[in-house]
Design an enzyme around this catalytic site. Structure first.
Site, mmCIF file in Angstrom:
data_model
loop_
_atom_site.group_PDB
_atom_site.id
_atom_site.type_symbol
_atom_site.label_atom_id
_atom_site.label_comp_id
_atom_site.label_asym_id
_atom_site.label_seq_id
_atom_site.Cartn_x
_atom_site.Cartn_y
_atom_site.Cartn_z
ATOM 1 N N GLN A 22 0.831 -1.275 -0.102
ATOM 2 C CA GLN A 22 -0.045 -0.083 0.039
ATOM 3 C C GLN A 22 0.850 1.144 0.174
ATOM 4 O O GLN A 22 1.829 1.301 0.691
ATOM 5 C CB GLN A 22 -0.754 -0.007 1.329
ATOM 6 C CG GLN A 22 -1.978 1.050 1.114
ATOM 7 C CD GLN A 22 -3.032 1.127 2.227
ATOM 8 O OE1 GLN A 22 -2.609 0.450 3.483
ATOM 9 N NE2 GLN A 22 -4.179 1.897 2.116
ATOM 10 N N GLY A 31 0.914 -1.097 11.577
ATOM 11 C CA GLY A 31 0.322 -2.271 11.019
ATOM 12 C C GLY A 31 -0.234 -1.950 9.598
ATOM 13 O O GLY A 31 -0.526 -1.379 9.123
ATOM 14 N N HIS A 79 -7.474 -2.231 15.162
ATOM 15 C CA HIS A 79 -7.536 -1.621 14.015
ATOM 16 C C HIS A 79 -7.305 -2.217 12.894
ATOM 17 O O HIS A 79 -8.174 -2.511 11.782
ATOM 18 C CB HIS A 79 -6.439 -0.414 13.942
ATOM 19 C CG HIS A 79 -6.537 0.415 12.800
ATOM 20 N ND1 HIS A 79 -7.407 1.750 12.676
ATOM 21 C CD2 HIS A 79 -5.886 0.351 11.573
ATOM 22 C CE1 HIS A 79 -7.294 2.102 11.348
ATOM 23 N NE2 HIS A 79 -6.306 1.589 10.734
ATOM 24 N N GLU A 136 -10.078 3.791 5.822
ATOM 25 C CA GLU A 136 -9.489 4.191 7.162
ATOM 26 C C GLU A 136 -10.330 4.904 8.158
ATOM 27 O O GLU A 136 -10.180 4.736 9.364
ATOM 28 C CB GLU A 136 -8.087 5.154 6.874
ATOM 29 C CG GLU A 136 -6.979 4.457 6.184
ATOM 30 C CD GLU A 136 -6.479 2.991 6.883
ATOM 31 O OE1 GLU A 136 -6.873 2.815 7.962
ATOM 32 O OE2 GLU A 136 -5.396 2.518 6.233
ATOM 33 N N ASP A 160 0.273 8.397 -0.383
ATOM 34 C CA ASP A 160 0.767 8.040 0.923
ATOM 35 C C ASP A 160 0.909 9.331 1.573
ATOM 36 O O ASP A 160 1.035 9.277 2.745
ATOM 37 C CB ASP A 160 2.250 7.354 0.701
ATOM 38 C CG ASP A 160 2.026 6.113 0.251
ATOM 39 O OD1 ASP A 160 0.874 5.527 0.156
ATOM 40 O OD2 ASP A 160 3.009 5.730 -0.589
HETATM 41 ZN ZN LIG Z 1 -5.726 1.257 8.502
#
Ligand SMILES: [Zn+2]
Length: 629
Positions: free
Chosen positions: A164, A292, A318, A341, A396
């Site tokens: 990601q 994470g 999360h 998110e 990002d």
């Molecule tokens: Zn997340």
């Protein structure tokens, strides 16, 4: 002054976006199009990828074959365009016939488009296989190759990926956009004494042989493709849950994350069944750049949350919550990342509340809200909309962590308006309705309108939802979280600073790490060196092994130029590789007016143990500091 100027600019842009003629063309985003991918996924779409890769630690490369099952959507299209970054391609076959290919020029953010011309005779064919022989570059942005000395055990090398947002293309040639979902399988060849794990069906009983096979039967977006190879062992936590890590961290990890099985059961009770089979955690070496990564079936986790007292496990809540929002219902493009998110941040705080009580959940909500307020002073207002209608520079970087926190607050505000007895079933219905699909913010909005706002009229309007999605800042009716403990910590920080209370009257040892962080963050700006020294000697901030307290303290040390703690600050910068823990310390140091050179020196010395993504993030931080941002 600066904030006001920026706000004015934002309102002008938003006003303009409703008036197409007044807006320069480049400001308008084609809302359904993923401009972070070169792939012509409207003409051809991948359904499955089979990988056969050798992991070569000597050459720091993955090499082998990727076979993509492709489906033609446009009968007139003749070229397939894939995303790549720094890949070395030896040859491409389409259904066994060699195909011509060429690269576009390198783009610093996107990498290179790979154009494959279909061999003659396939024009009428609707399904075919692309076989790509290739190897990765040692600098691949998704991969980190660790020498033995940077692992916990110190004896074996380690490699892990972080795909990601748009880094899968640096280890696999593919349609690197979350709008395309794929199943995958993989044969991975490693040195015989090491274990490979992937975001797939890891079997805890797999013999250690150097030959590993994986299958991922649920369709996932490319950013969830993940691999790690090292001296990795397994220990169970619960029936469906367990830990993979180096043997040196196995006991500490199983203790720290022992609540994982209960978290999974709690989440399943509220939001519907867990759809992925097993849920395991991979605890990585310190250089893992994030807290994470929610790689499906196997979350990748930083060891910096091994605090010894389970005080930082909201991170696990999360990553687990992503099994519903993000992994199961995904963002269609990177401008929709708040769906991933923001909703996950809301879910994780609900899980924390059930498992660890309302007080702790509220402490974390207040911290998140304060971070959001801070973010609003730092993020350009055009990126403060949850679903920006202007083009993001970099998936990002552009929104910082605003989409997490503003998204969470949006859901908490709606939860308050409707009550949990209505809001929980709504979310469960939402996950079911869009399961294993990638959706846009507008699809969310329409679903919300139809199934909640219109179904329960008079509580929250579509216009209000649009305000959260498309406008900067936070609406004044937002549900502001509150915590007694954090209020007390804030009060005492001020009272101690002016001599009204002594350090002995600060109940630091009774507080959670969140209260300690809140105390540190609320210290007045005019403390002298003796006062900082008194705090440090009383509470041991410089020596703490709690990464969040350490982070908060060394940001203050760097900002205030408290030199007696500089040596300990250097230890902090070398101990952790997680971007969140070190970047703000470097930036605070570079911005304190005297230590720019020192910040660069420390970075240069520590850099070899950092992940490429962390290095880039810190360099961007330094550049912004240089420009006074
Ligand atoms: Zn997340």
């Amino acid at each position: 002054m600066r904030v006001i100027t920026l706000l004015l600019t934002a309102f002008m842009l938003i006003a303009c976006s409703q008036d197409e003629e007044a807006v320069p063309q480049k400001e308008i985003v084609d809302l359904g199009h993923d401009y972070f991918s070169f792939a012509n996924s409207d003409q051809f779409v991948t359904s499955h990828i089979a990988l056969d890769l050798t992991v070569d630690f000597e050459l720091r490369e993955l090499r082998g074959l990727a076979t993509l099952n492709m489906q033609r959507l446009d009968p007139t299209a003749t070229d397939i365009i894939l995303d790549t970054r720094d890949l070395h391609i030896d040859g491409i076959l389409v259904n066994g016939t060699e195909a011509a290919f060429e690269y576009s020029e390198q783009d610093p953010v996107l990498g290179q488009a790979l154009k494959i011309t279909l061999p003659a005779g396939l024009e009428q064919q609707s399904d075919f296989k692309l076989s790509i022989h290739y190897k990765t570059d040692p600098t691949a942005s998704a991969l980190q190759w660790l020498p033995p000395e940077l692992t916990a055990g110190g004896e074996h090398p380690y490699m892990f990926s972080q795909s990601q947002s748009i880094h899968a293309r640096s280890w696999i040639p593919l349609q690197d956009t979350p709008s395309v979902r794929i199943t995958y399988e993989a044969n991975i060849h490693t040195p015989a004494n090491l274990l490979a794990v992937m975001s797939a069906d890891n079997d805890p009983l797999t013999p250690r042989s150097g030959e590993y096979h994986f299958n991922m039967p649920q369709p996932i977006p490319s950013y969830l493709l993940a691999i790690a190879v090292g001296n990795i062992y397994f220990a169970p936590i619960g029936a469906q849950t367990g830990i993979y890590t180096e043997p040196e961290m196995l006991d500490a990890s199983t203790f720290e994350f022992s609540s994982t099985q209960k978290m999974l059961e709690t989440a399943s009770e509220i939001y519907g069944p867990y759809q992925w089979g097993r849920y395991d955690l991979l605890i990585l070496p310190p250089s893992f750049p994030y807290g994470g990564m929610e790689n499906p079936r196997l979350s990748f986790i930083t060891p910096s949350v091994l605090a010894g007292d389970q005080s930082l496990v909201s991170l696990i809540a999360h990553e687990l919550a992503h099994s519903w929002s993000g992994n199961m219902v995904s963002n269609d493009t990177w401008r929709d990342i708040w769906l991933n998110e923001g909703i996950t941040s809301y879910l994780d705080s609900r899980l924390m509340e059930v498992l660890f009580g309302e007080d702790r959940a509220n402490e974390e909500r207040v911290i998140s809200y304060r971070d959001l307020l801070q973010g609003l002073t730092e993020i350009s207002p055009v990126y403060q909309a949850l679903a920006p209608t202007v083009r993001l520079d970099d998936p990002d970087e552009s929104q910082g962590s605003l989409h997490y926190k503003k998204g969470q607050l949006f859901l908490e505000t709606m939860e308050e308006a409707f009550g949990r007895e209505v809001f929980d079933p709504f979310l469960t219905g939402y996950f079911n309705h869009f399961a294993f699909q990638s959706i846009s913010s507008e699809q969310f909005l329409d679903y919300l309108d139809e199934n909640l706002l219109t179904a329960q009229p008079g509580k929250f309007s579509r216009e209000q939802a649009e305000q959260w999605l498309y406008q900067p800042g936070v609406p004044d009716y937002a549900r502001i979280p509150h915590s007694e403990t954090l209020d007390q910590a804030e009060r005492l920080a001020g009272a101690w600073a002016v001599g009204e209370v002594s350090v002995d009257n600060i109940p630091m040892s009774d507080w959670s790490p969140h209260a300690a962080v809140h105390f540190i963050n609320n210290l007045p700006s005019d403390l002298d060196e003796d006062q900082l020294g008194e705090l440090d000697s009383s509470f041991g901030f410089s020596a703490t092994r709690n990464a969040e307290i350490s982070r908060a303290w060394f940001i203050q040390v760097a900002k205030r130029r408290y030199q007696p703690a500089y040596e300990a600050m250097e230890t902090h910068l070398n101990r952790y590789g997680r971007t969140r823990l070190i970047k703000p310390v470097y930036v605070a140091l570079a911005k304190n007016g005297d230590d720019t050179e020192l910040a660069h020196q420390l970075f240069k010395a520590a850099k070899s143990s950092y992940h490429p993504l962390t290095i880039t993030a810190i360099e961007i931080g330094f550049n912004k500091a240089k420009q006074g941002l």
